[in-house]
Write an enzyme that holds these catalytic residues in place. Structure first.
Site, PDB file in Angstrom:
ATOM      1  N   ASN A  40       0.876  -1.176   0.000  1.00 11.46           N
ATOM      2  CA  ASN A  40       0.000   0.000   0.000  1.00 11.46           C
ATOM      3  C   ASN A  40       0.909   1.220   0.000  1.00 11.46           C
ATOM      4  O   ASN A  40       1.496   1.573   1.021  1.00 11.46           O
ATOM      5  CB  ASN A  40      -0.885  -0.043   1.255  1.00 11.46           C
ATOM      6  CG  ASN A  40      -1.859   1.114   1.318  1.00 11.46           C
ATOM      7  OD1 ASN A  40      -1.812   2.028   0.491  1.00 11.46           O
ATOM      8  ND2 ASN A  40      -2.731   1.086   2.299  1.00 11.46           N
ATOM      9  N   HIS A  84     -13.087   2.607  -0.272  1.00 11.39           N
ATOM     10  CA  HIS A  84     -13.104   1.570   0.776  1.00 11.39           C
ATOM     11  C   HIS A  84     -13.690   0.259   0.258  1.00 11.39           C
ATOM     12  O   HIS A  84     -14.194  -0.562   1.035  1.00 11.39           O
ATOM     13  CB  HIS A  84     -13.965   1.978   2.003  1.00 11.39           C
ATOM     14  CG  HIS A  84     -13.372   3.065   2.840  1.00 11.39           C
ATOM     15  ND1 HIS A  84     -14.152   4.024   3.457  1.00 11.39           N
ATOM     16  CD2 HIS A  84     -12.097   3.342   3.189  1.00 11.39           C
ATOM     17  CE1 HIS A  84     -13.376   4.851   4.143  1.00 11.39           C
ATOM     18  NE2 HIS A  84     -12.128   4.456   3.986  1.00 11.39           N
ATOM     19  N   GLU A  99      -8.217  -5.382   5.077  1.00  9.27           N
ATOM     20  CA  GLU A  99      -8.090  -5.010   3.661  1.00  9.27           C
ATOM     21  C   GLU A  99      -6.907  -5.718   3.005  1.00  9.27           C
ATOM     22  O   GLU A  99      -6.972  -6.101   1.840  1.00  9.27           O
ATOM     23  CB  GLU A  99      -7.959  -3.486   3.536  1.00  9.27           C
ATOM     24  CG  GLU A  99      -9.252  -2.779   3.900  1.00  9.27           C
ATOM     25  CD  GLU A  99      -9.114  -1.271   4.006  1.00  9.27           C
ATOM     26  OE1 GLU A  99      -8.747  -0.792   5.099  1.00  9.27           O
ATOM     27  OE2 GLU A  99      -9.371  -0.568   3.021  1.00  9.27           O
TER      28      GLU A  99
END
Ligand code: AMP
Length: 395
Positions: free
Chosen positions: A8, A178, A382
């Site tokens: 990320n 999201h 996630e």
């Protein structure tokens, strides 16, 4: 023991996780930050311990060198747990990407092209992808988009009441964000209650620093509170959420505020921070409980907005089977959960105060047995969702 590396990437930092492909256990996680500054910083966590290092990290490529060194020095060994693919979180997939996608040179150009819509995020994601490709040139790299899950929204949910040709030319529509969290949590909630995802109407409340609500019908997003950018919808840690756009016109006319300052005001200086001076929900609820009036008002504004979206999505879905709280605030703040759904018994929603107050690590039900709608807390993950989607594409 095959693994997946999840990245990320931000403009001056990136987070990583190494996840076992079979057991789905997290083997290591880390953060490489202050890239490009005089002194950078790296942390690396495994089940054996936590390590930190300060050193100059000129760019993302150097950052991946630091990460690989951390694996070599502190484990787990990348030879013993070879990554079979690298999954990248990419914020904006526009209307082009509706599923996880193998990153080819053309795909990378398309992600770069979408930088117009996400100027802070997509260029940073691209930089991370390039550096990771240089570090792991033989592995498949997969982009998992924050917007992709919401590509199932019908046109009447994603279209603004704005002059149509202008909106089309500039790609102005609601995209939602999201998505990996909403997808993971809605599936985990269905698994937990032991019912098929396809049969369930769910309202997922991702309440973290950023926050959004998603109406999920049969596992598909049909509406969500974030829009063209992650500014729309709920009141957040530092973001306004929904606001009459005429306020911005008024501000510009009245104070001559510039575009960048306005951007800063709406995204970084507003929300519960702007209302109360507290950006963290723990501080806000503590201050509100001790009687501080501005904090009580900020908390009131926050939970009313959540409730408004729950009501809206109950109407859109024609009722709900599950309401699911997740992310930092959703998983941890019993006060926010209770107040957001208070007084909704006539709509079939009834929280059990004792169940709600009990801390727990895993998924759990917090509604009463009599509640028509089952209310749950389900921790989000996630990175695991990115790893799963990456494997699906890479295999
Ligand atoms: P996230 O973006 O999901 O990591 O959520 C971060 C936010 O969760 C923090 O800024 C806090 O406002 C909130 N948070 C974390 N722990 C708690 C807690 N125990 N009670 C209330 N809020 C919390």
């Amino acid at each position: 023991m095959a693994s997946v590396l999840v990245i990320n990437s931000g403009s001056s930092s990136f987070k990583y996780q190494l996840i076992d492909a079979d057991s789905e256990q997290r083997l290591a996680s880390g953060l490489v930050e202050r890239i490009g500054e005089t002194t950078g910083h790296a942390t690396h966590d495994t089940s054996d311990g936590h390590w930190e290092r300060s050193l100059g990290i000129p760019d993302h490529t150097a950052g991946f060198g630091v990460m690989i060194d951390a694996f070599a020095e502190h484990g787990p060994s990348l030879e013993e747990h070879p990554p079979v693919a690298v999954g990248h979180r990419v914020v904006h997939g526009g209307a082009r990407f509706f599923e996880p996608t193998l990153i080819t040179p053309l795909v990378l150009i398309n992600i770069e092209d979408l930088s117009e819509l996400a100027p802070l995020h997509n260029p940073a994601n691209v930089e991370g992808i390039r550096a990771a490709q240089a570090a792991f040139p033989d592995l498949p790299h997969v982009a998992v988009f924050d917007t992709a899950f919401h590509q199932t929204m019908p046109a009447d949910a994603y279209t603004y009441g704005l002059e149509a040709s202008l909106a089309e030319r500039l790609r102005i529509r609601r995209y939602g964000f999201h998505g990996t969290s909403h997808e993971f949590v809605s599936r985990a909630a269905a698994d937990f209650v032991g019912r098929p995802l396809a049969e369930l109407k769910q309202i997922v409340l991702h309440l973290g620093n950023g926050a959004s609500v998603c109406a999920v019908d049969g596992g598909r997003s049909v509406d969500t509170s974030m829009g063209f950018t992650p500014l729309e919808g709920l009141v957040m840690g530092t973001r306004t959420g929904d606001i009459d756009p005429a306020v911005l016109l008024y501000l510009q006319r009245k104070t001559r505020i510039g575009v960048d300052d306005l951007d800063d005001l709406l995204n970084k200086k507003s929300g519960i921070l702007g209302l109360s001076g507290h950006r963290d929900m723990r501080d806000l609820t503590r201050a509100a409980a001790s009687g501080d009036e501005t904090s009580r008002l900020a908390l009131g504004v926050y939970v009313r907005r959540v409730k408004r979206y729950v009501g809206a999505y109950l109407a859109e879905l024609g009722g709900a089977d599950l309401i699911v709280f997740t992310a930092g605030i959703g998983e941890n703040s019993s006060v926010v959960r209770e107040r957001s759904l208070a007084g909704m018994q006539s709509l079939g929603i009834e929280i059990d105060s004792n169940r709600n107050a009990m801390p727990n690590d895993g998924p759990r039900i917090i509604s009463t047995d009599a509640s028509v709608v089952t209310v749950l807390v389900v921790p989000t993950n996630e990175e695991l969702e990115i790893a799963r989607q990456t494997l699906r594409v890479a295999e």
